[in-house]
Design a protein around this motif. Structure first.
Motif: not given
Length: 99
Positions: A31-35, A44-51
């Protein structure tokens, strides 16, 4: 208390985001999320993660919200959105100080 505040600060998931999260299932694969978030130093930060699966994602996200130093939110996305996302960060305190 911070968890409730963080969750209340951001709108509910859109229908599309709910569908992505629902279709991902609890154990059915990646599953994929953007945080997006802000830490105690004003970064301030933005990242994409895969679980590995939704259960792993839920545990990680709950811990992130529990220990968040500032506002944070998570958005479920599909693989294409995850792959296209470019991580970023901005140091707001340093910028305000002229660095």
């Amino acid at each position: 208390q911070l968890k409730r505040m963080v969750l209340a600060r951001y709108p509910r998931l859109t229908e599309r985001q709910q569908r992505i999260k629902h279709l991902s299932g609890r154990h059915s694969g990646p599953v994929f999320y953007i945080n997006h978030g802000t830490d105690c130093d004003g970064v301030n930060a933005g990242r994409a993660l895969e679980f590995e699966n939704q259960m792993v994602a839920d545990e990680f996200i709950e811990g992130d919200i529990e220990w968040a130093d500032g506002p944070t939110y998570w958005v479920p996305v599909d693989k294409a959105e995850h792959d296209a996302f470019e991580a970023w960060s901005t140091d707001t305190f340093a910028a305000a100080a002229g660095y």
